[in-house]
Design a protein around this motif. Structure first.
Motif, PDB file in Angstrom:
ATOM      1  N   GLU A 261       0.807  -1.212   0.000  1.00  0.00           N
ATOM      2  CA  GLU A 261       0.000   0.000   0.000  1.00  0.00           C
ATOM      3  C   GLU A 261       0.849   1.276   0.000  1.00  0.00           C
ATOM      4  O   GLU A 261       0.462   2.278  -0.578  1.00  0.00           O
ATOM      5  N   ASP A 262       1.983   1.236   0.677  1.00  0.00           N
ATOM      6  CA  ASP A 262       2.780   2.440   0.908  1.00  0.00           C
ATOM      7  C   ASP A 262       4.242   2.140   0.586  1.00  0.00           C
ATOM      8  O   ASP A 262       4.864   1.295   1.232  1.00  0.00           O
ATOM      9  N   LEU A 281       0.044  -2.032  -9.193  1.00  0.00           N
ATOM     10  CA  LEU A 281      -0.275  -2.688  -7.925  1.00  0.00           C
ATOM     11  C   LEU A 281      -1.687  -2.328  -7.469  1.00  0.00           C
ATOM     12  O   LEU A 281      -2.043  -1.151  -7.392  1.00  0.00           O
ATOM     13  N   PRO A 282      -2.504  -3.312  -7.106  1.00  0.00           N
ATOM     14  CA  PRO A 282      -3.927  -3.049  -6.852  1.00  0.00           C
ATOM     15  C   PRO A 282      -4.237  -2.238  -5.603  1.00  0.00           C
ATOM     16  O   PRO A 282      -5.243  -1.535  -5.557  1.00  0.00           O
ATOM     17  N   LYS A 283      -3.383  -2.328  -4.562  1.00  0.00           N
ATOM     18  CA  LYS A 283      -3.684  -1.653  -3.296  1.00  0.00           C
ATOM     19  C   LYS A 283      -2.797  -0.446  -3.031  1.00  0.00           C
ATOM     20  O   LYS A 283      -2.934   0.201  -1.985  1.00  0.00           O
ATOM     21  N   LEU A 284      -1.928  -0.127  -3.956  1.00  0.00           N
ATOM     22  CA  LEU A 284      -0.994   0.979  -3.740  1.00  0.00           C
ATOM     23  C   LEU A 284      -1.746   2.299  -3.589  1.00  0.00           C
ATOM     24  O   LEU A 284      -2.591   2.651  -4.412  1.00  0.00           O
ATOM     25  N   ASN A 285      -1.443   3.032  -2.491  1.00  0.00           N
ATOM     26  CA  ASN A 285      -2.074   4.346  -2.312  1.00  0.00           C
ATOM     27  C   ASN A 285      -1.063   5.469  -2.086  1.00  0.00           C
ATOM     28  O   ASN A 285      -1.435   6.642  -2.119  1.00  0.00           O
ATOM     29  N   LYS A 305      -6.313   7.792  -7.096  1.00  0.00           N
ATOM     30  CA  LYS A 305      -6.312   6.911  -5.920  1.00  0.00           C
ATOM     31  C   LYS A 305      -4.931   6.757  -5.291  1.00  0.00           C
ATOM     32  O   LYS A 305      -4.798   6.198  -4.203  1.00  0.00           O
ATOM     33  N   ILE A 306      -3.892   7.270  -5.950  1.00  0.00           N
ATOM     34  CA  ILE A 306      -2.530   7.102  -5.438  1.00  0.00           C
ATOM     35  C   ILE A 306      -1.890   8.466  -5.229  1.00  0.00           C
ATOM     36  O   ILE A 306      -1.883   9.314  -6.135  1.00  0.00           O
ATOM     37  N   LYS A 307      -1.358   8.704  -4.034  1.00  0.00           N
ATOM     38  CA  LYS A 307      -0.602   9.914  -3.744  1.00  0.00           C
ATOM     39  C   LYS A 307       0.826   9.705  -4.217  1.00  0.00           C
ATOM     40  O   LYS A 307       1.532   8.831  -3.732  1.00  0.00           O
ATOM     41  N   VAL A 308       1.266  10.510  -5.191  1.00  0.00           N
ATOM     42  CA  VAL A 308       2.558  10.309  -5.842  1.00  0.00           C
ATOM     43  C   VAL A 308       3.507  11.455  -5.514  1.00  0.00           C
ATOM     44  O   VAL A 308       3.173  12.627  -5.684  1.00  0.00           O
ATOM     45  N   ASP A 309       4.707  11.111  -5.040  1.00  0.00           N
ATOM     46  CA  ASP A 309       5.797  12.071  -4.841  1.00  0.00           C
ATOM     47  C   ASP A 309       6.864  11.740  -5.883  1.00  0.00           C
ATOM     48  O   ASP A 309       7.640  10.806  -5.737  1.00  0.00           O
TER      49      ASP A 309
END
Length: 359
Positions: A261-262, A281-285, A305-309
């Protein structure tokens, strides 16, 4: 049983119970030593001569101390060596106080299950601390100014360990092989961030059941380094923090890490193309890739749905536009780099979507 016999039995049981309750706890001496070692024990209201009557203390039916839970009580002072005489102790929680001095050795306390020493001012971790702690399930040592120490081999005595947390706790040396593999089949939380660890993630971790792994922010000159290939077999991972280290080479194949997830990988020296196995990845947030030497097209994550840095210009992508493919000739160069394991020198010296331009 006759009625008269039942009455006699009940009277005997009652007298025995009263006798036991009136006896002092066998652990009274050790508990008095704990009280005396605290500079401000009045906060706890420990005035009764029987420690089994003290707040934050629990005892068994035979008046042996089983729980000491005095976390977050604004306590100062130290912990006495006498604690190792509490043979029935299962839980010791002293976190979030201002306790100082050495952490006393608790070797041999085979009933201990939970230990919380975090957020204090402890200065020393005895090397024999874990000897004989065969029932230990969790220990937290976070945020203590402990003098330099390494994870001792005696930790292997705690084969039922599920959580080991020592963030910013003076750890040095390498991560021992025995933390992976079959030694700790139930270990699911390993948090060793902000220490002085160095070397690689042991290959034995490929057999682990670790779910949350924090190794970020090592302060040693060489930090943690080497390849991330071991990750592709750590299929139980849900949270992985490796940022602010010196990991090199390409990203792992994430196709088997379906629970992840992280993922925090910023501030390393990783090279190569971001694989589709990570993007999908299905659960990556949460994912952080900033300040590496990653190459190829800028990956296009589902930002809804995904916080990207992944700050612009902080890698060696051929374009700053997510999902835009690289020039054909650039792809040829990347194929050559792949055959050599994506060497760092190539990523450092070349960037952009023109195969003939070097930065």
């Amino acid at each position: 049983m006759k009625a008269s016999d039942l009455v006699i039995f009940l009277l005997f049981f009652l007298s025995f119970t009263i006798s036991v309750q009136s006896q002092p706890s066998p652990d009274a001496t050790a508990m008095q030593a704990l009280k005396d070692s605290l500079r401000n024990p009045t906060i706890l209201g420990w005035s009764d001569p029987d420690p089994c009557q003290w707040s934050h203390v629990k005892c068994s039916q035979n008046k042996r101390v089983t729980h000491i839970q005095i976390s977050n009580q604004n306590l100062s002072g130290s912990l006495p060596l006498d604690l190792r005489n509490l043979s029935s102790l299962t839980v010791l929680e002293v976190a979030d106080n201002q306790l100082s001095g050495p952490i006393p050795s608790l070797s041999g306390l085979s009933s201990l299950q939970e230990l919380a020493f975090d957020k204090n001012n402890f200065s020393y971790m005895p090397p024999d601390f874990f000897k004989g702690l065969e029932s230990l399930q969790s220990i937290s040592l976070d945020y203590n100014p402990l003098s330099s120490w390494e994870i001792p081999a005696s930790l292997k005595d705690a084969m039922g360990l599920r959580s080991f947390s020592a963030n910013q706790a003076g750890l040095s040396g390498t991560i021992p092989d025995f933390l992976g593999g079959d030694t700790f089949p139930g270990l699911i939380h390993l948090h060793l961030a902000i220490n002085n660890l160095e070397g690689q993630i042991p290959w034995s971790f490929s057999k682990s059941s670790i779910q949350t792994l924090w190794l970020n922010g090592q302060a040693s000159n060489t930090k943690l380094n080497g390849s991330l290939s071991v990750l592709q077999n750590m299929t139980s991972l849900t949270q992985l923090w490796l940022h602010r280290n010196l990991f090199t080479g390409p990203l792992a194949n994430f196709s088997r890490l379906s629970s992840l997830e992280d993922l925090e990988l910023r501030d390393n020296t990783l090279t190569g193309i971001v694989p589709r196995s990570l993007i999908n990845l299905p659960k990556l947030n949460t994912v952080s890739l900033t300040n590496n030497l990653l190459q190829g097209p800028t990956p296009k994550f589902n930002i809804s749905k995904i916080k990207v840095d992944m700050r612009t210009g902080s890698n060696s992508f051929c374009s700053d536009d997510p999902g835009v493919p690289c020039d054909g000739q650039v792809n040829i160069l990347l194929s050559v780099a792949e055959s050599m394991g994506y060497p760092m020198v190539f990523s450092e010296s070349w960037k952009g979507n023109n195969a003939f331009l070097r930065r």
